[in-house]
Design a protein around this motif. Structure first.
Motif, PDB file in Angstrom:
ATOM      1  N   TRP A 161       0.820  -1.202   0.000  1.00 41.63           N
ATOM      2  CA  TRP A 161       0.000   0.000   0.000  1.00 41.63           C
ATOM      3  C   TRP A 161       0.861   1.262   0.000  1.00 41.63           C
ATOM      4  O   TRP A 161       1.940   1.311   0.610  1.00 41.63           O
ATOM      5  N   SER A 170      -6.497  -5.187  -3.257  1.00 48.31           N
ATOM      6  CA  SER A 170      -6.223  -4.678  -1.910  1.00 48.31           C
ATOM      7  C   SER A 170      -6.856  -5.554  -0.845  1.00 48.31           C
ATOM      8  O   SER A 170      -6.269  -5.772   0.225  1.00 48.31           O
ATOM      9  N   ILE A 171      -8.053  -6.082  -1.126  1.00 51.36           N
ATOM     10  CA  ILE A 171      -8.715  -6.972  -0.172  1.00 51.36           C
ATOM     11  C   ILE A 171      -7.910  -8.251  -0.003  1.00 51.36           C
ATOM     12  O   ILE A 171      -7.686  -8.716   1.124  1.00 51.36           O
ATOM     13  N   TYR A 190      -6.138  -8.754 -11.063  1.00 43.71           N
ATOM     14  CA  TYR A 190      -5.809  -7.538 -11.813  1.00 43.71           C
ATOM     15  C   TYR A 190      -6.072  -7.724 -13.305  1.00 43.71           C
ATOM     16  O   TYR A 190      -6.655  -6.855 -13.969  1.00 43.71           O
ATOM     17  N   VAL A 213     -10.894  -6.497 -12.083  1.00 45.37           N
ATOM     18  CA  VAL A 213     -11.683  -6.238 -10.868  1.00 45.37           C
ATOM     19  C   VAL A 213     -10.814  -5.370  -9.960  1.00 45.37           C
ATOM     20  O   VAL A 213      -9.964  -5.890  -9.226  1.00 45.37           O
ATOM     21  N   PRO A 214     -10.990  -4.053  -9.962  1.00 44.98           N
ATOM     22  CA  PRO A 214     -10.010  -3.148  -9.341  1.00 44.98           C
ATOM     23  C   PRO A 214      -9.914  -3.213  -7.831  1.00 44.98           C
ATOM     24  O   PRO A 214      -8.844  -2.999  -7.265  1.00 44.98           O
ATOM     25  N   VAL A 215     -11.009  -3.498  -7.123  1.00 46.59           N
ATOM     26  CA  VAL A 215     -10.976  -3.381  -5.669  1.00 46.59           C
ATOM     27  C   VAL A 215     -10.411  -4.633  -4.997  1.00 46.59           C
ATOM     28  O   VAL A 215      -9.898  -4.566  -3.874  1.00 46.59           O
ATOM     29  N   LEU A 216     -10.491  -5.780  -5.664  1.00 48.16           N
ATOM     30  CA  LEU A 216     -10.124  -7.033  -5.009  1.00 48.16           C
ATOM     31  C   LEU A 216      -8.646  -7.164  -4.634  1.00 48.16           C
ATOM     32  O   LEU A 216      -8.343  -7.765  -3.602  1.00 48.16           O
TER      33      LEU A 216
END
Length: 564
Positions: free
Chosen positions: A164, A350-351, A341, A345-348
């Motif tokens: 991050w 980081s999860i 990526y 699926v952009p948010v996954l």
């Protein structure tokens, strides 16, 4: 009555133990903990002086430790290197074949751990059934294996955090210090605290892996944002098996074989559920259930997980190869993150990185717990100083926890060597010591099986009986022996001194420990009719009557009791 502190359980006969009447009386009057301690130490005075671990791990703790407790960075991060070296089919076959051998070993261990659910378990079984020197060797080997893996997981976690933005500007030593404090705190207060933490961590990992497999199926069938149906496209181009350290069929075989050692690291720790049996409530009911759950853990998490990776991305994926080559931080080296990526699926990502961080922290927590219990088991066998037996009022062997935790200082090597490099170095060393532990378990079971036969105990009377024995144990022993001998093949052409040392350094360490104790103490091979298969069993048998039955009051509780 009993043995003097420092004697070996493997060197005493069953008649030296407290009688069933004595053990039952102590359990009735003093409680299960003191009853087990008196049976283990031979007298009530020693039990009251040193204290004993408590049976604070509930059924759900044990079941979830078996299902996902020690799943760490190997399945999320380390698997990427094996994938790029060997290709999707070799990855799938390597994890499948290793899973069969691991399950065979676990069935052997489960039978012994249900018969005698002792703290630390493995070194005690080797001492009782094989040789005091083997108990010493496997105990200390297990301890440094757990300590090194503890460092590896903390190192990996410090690497993951840097995924991050903003975290990269903070000194990695700060993240390492934070993680060390966290895992020590979870192991200091009571075993139930550790159990609750592992229950939560394991739940997160199980949900995530199930979600990733469902995600892989959806993406593979064209359900992603790009609506591109992948099928087994990447098994045709660039191919299902990649040649490694050679060409043609020989190179493809070596690629497959290279997966086996990597799979060992990912499966490492599967045996921990048996080590926790010494602190489990109602172990004779909960352990067989937990051991059988290992099959589903292997099938769904490792075998299907390796298959899912192989259909989502090609083994020559530039993002994955570049991340491994550059030692990229965080989940950048995870094939799962790269697959997400690529799917758009952009948010996954980081999860998933957060979950991988949780997995690394959970695995570190588990290895501190297990390492401390191995030290405790060594002290019970007289193969470590007696002061390590001292427990707090809550049943925590605090000297063992502190000594094991002190090795986390090695993790600060990440500050100068680079976290990814240190993680790979730790992984190479631990893989061999894990295999040696599994081989020792197989040998201990073969001797345990012989002891049961020699002492007239019918295996059909056992609470948990593993199938096809002792051939199952011989199979796992042979499989792991082959991997140990040839796992460092990559270091010979051309010769790589660093690779050779990391691949094989565990073998001379194990043999040196064995030789030292055998010479120093003059231990001998335990004959089947003399093996101690009874000491400690009297108190455990007496305690069985004190565990309340679990009665489901409705269908929801029936489902929950089936799960946990």
């Amino acid at each position: 009555m009993g043995y003097k502190m420092g004697d070996y359980p493997g060197d005493r006969s069953s008649s030296d133990s407290p009688t069933y009447r004595d053990s039952t009386r102590i359990v009735e009057e003093k409680g299960i903990g003191l009853g087990e301690a008196a049976d283990a130490y031979g007298d009530l005075r020693s039990a009251e002086e040193y204290g004993y671990v408590t049976r604070g791990l509930k059924s759900r703790h044990i079941q979830f430790i078996a299902l996902g407790g020690t799943i760490g960075t190997g399945l999320f991060l380390g698997i990427g290197r094996a994938f790029t070296q060997a290709g999707p089919l070799s990855l799938f076959l390597g994890y499948s074949f290793t899973g069969v051998a691991v399950y065979a070993m676990m069935m052997s261990l489960g039978e012994m751990a249900t018969w005698l659910p002792l703290p630390g378990a493995i070194p005690q079984f080797c001492t009782r059934y094989v040789d005091g020197a083997m108990g010493f060797a496997v105990g200390w080997n297990n301890w440094y294996q757990s300590s090194i893996t503890l460092c590896a997981e903390i190192s990996a976690a410090s690497l993951i955090i840097q995924y991050w933005n903003g975290a990269q500007d903070i000194d990695v030593a700060a993240w390492i210090s934070l993680l060390i404090v966290l895992v020590i705190a979870l192991n200091t207060f009571a075993v139930s605290v550790y159990g609750e933490a592992e229950f939560i961590f394991a739940s997160i990992k199980i949900i995530t892996i199930v979600g990733l497999i469902i995600f892989a199926i959806i993406i593979d069938l064209g359900g992603g944002p790009t609506q591109d149906r992948l099928g087994f496209r990447y098994w045709n181009d660039p191919g299902a098996m990649k040649a490694y350290k050679g060409t043609g069929s020989a190179g493809r075989f070596l690629g497959f074989f290279s997966v086996l050692a990597n799979a060992t690291f990912s499966y490492g720790g599967v045996e921990f559920v048996a080590v926790a049996a010494g602190e489990a409530k109602d172990p004779r009911r909960n352990m067989p259930k937990a051991i059988r759950r290992v099959f589903w853990r292997i099938l769904f998490f490792y075998v299907l997980g390796s298959l899912a990776i192989g259909v989502l991305i090609p083994y020559n994926e530039p993002l994955l190869l570049g991340a491994i080559e550059d030692g990229a931080p965080g989940g950048a080296v995870s094939p799962w993150v790269i697959a997400i990526y690529r799917a758009g699926v952009p948010v996954l990502p980081s999860i998933i990185n957060a979950v991988i961080l949780t997995s690394a922290s959970s695995s570190a927590n588990a290895h501190l717990y297990i390492g401390s219990r191995y030290l405790y088991a060594l002290a019970q066998c007289g193969e470590a100083p007696h002061f390590l037996l001292k427990c707090s009022k809550r049943g925590v062997p605090y000297f063992c926890v502190v000594i094991t935790a002190s090795l986390t200082l090695l993790t600060y090597m990440s500050c100068s060597s680079g976290a990814e490099e240190v993680f790979q170095w730790f992984q190479d060393i631990v893989a061999v010591s894990t295999l040696l532990t599994w081989m020792s378990i197989s040998i201990a079971y073969i001797r345990f099986h012989a002891a049961l036969k020699a002492q007239g105990i019918d295996r059909s009377t056992l609470v948990f009986r593993s199938p096809f024995q002792p051939y199952t144990a011989y199979f796992s022993l042979g499989f792991f022996s082959i991997i140990v001998l040839f796992s460092g093949f990559y270091a010979f052409d051309p010769f790589d001194g660093h690779g050779f040392v990391t691949a094989y350094v565990g073998i001379p360490i194990y043999l040196a420990l064995y030789a030292f104790w055998r010479i120093y103490k003059g231990t001998k091979f335990v004959k089947a009719h003399e093996a101690d298969i009874q000491s400690g069993k009297a108190a455990l048998d007496a305690a069985d009557a004190h565990w309340p039955p679990r009665v489901a009051r409705n269908w929801i509780e029936r489902v929950w009791f089936w799960i946990a």
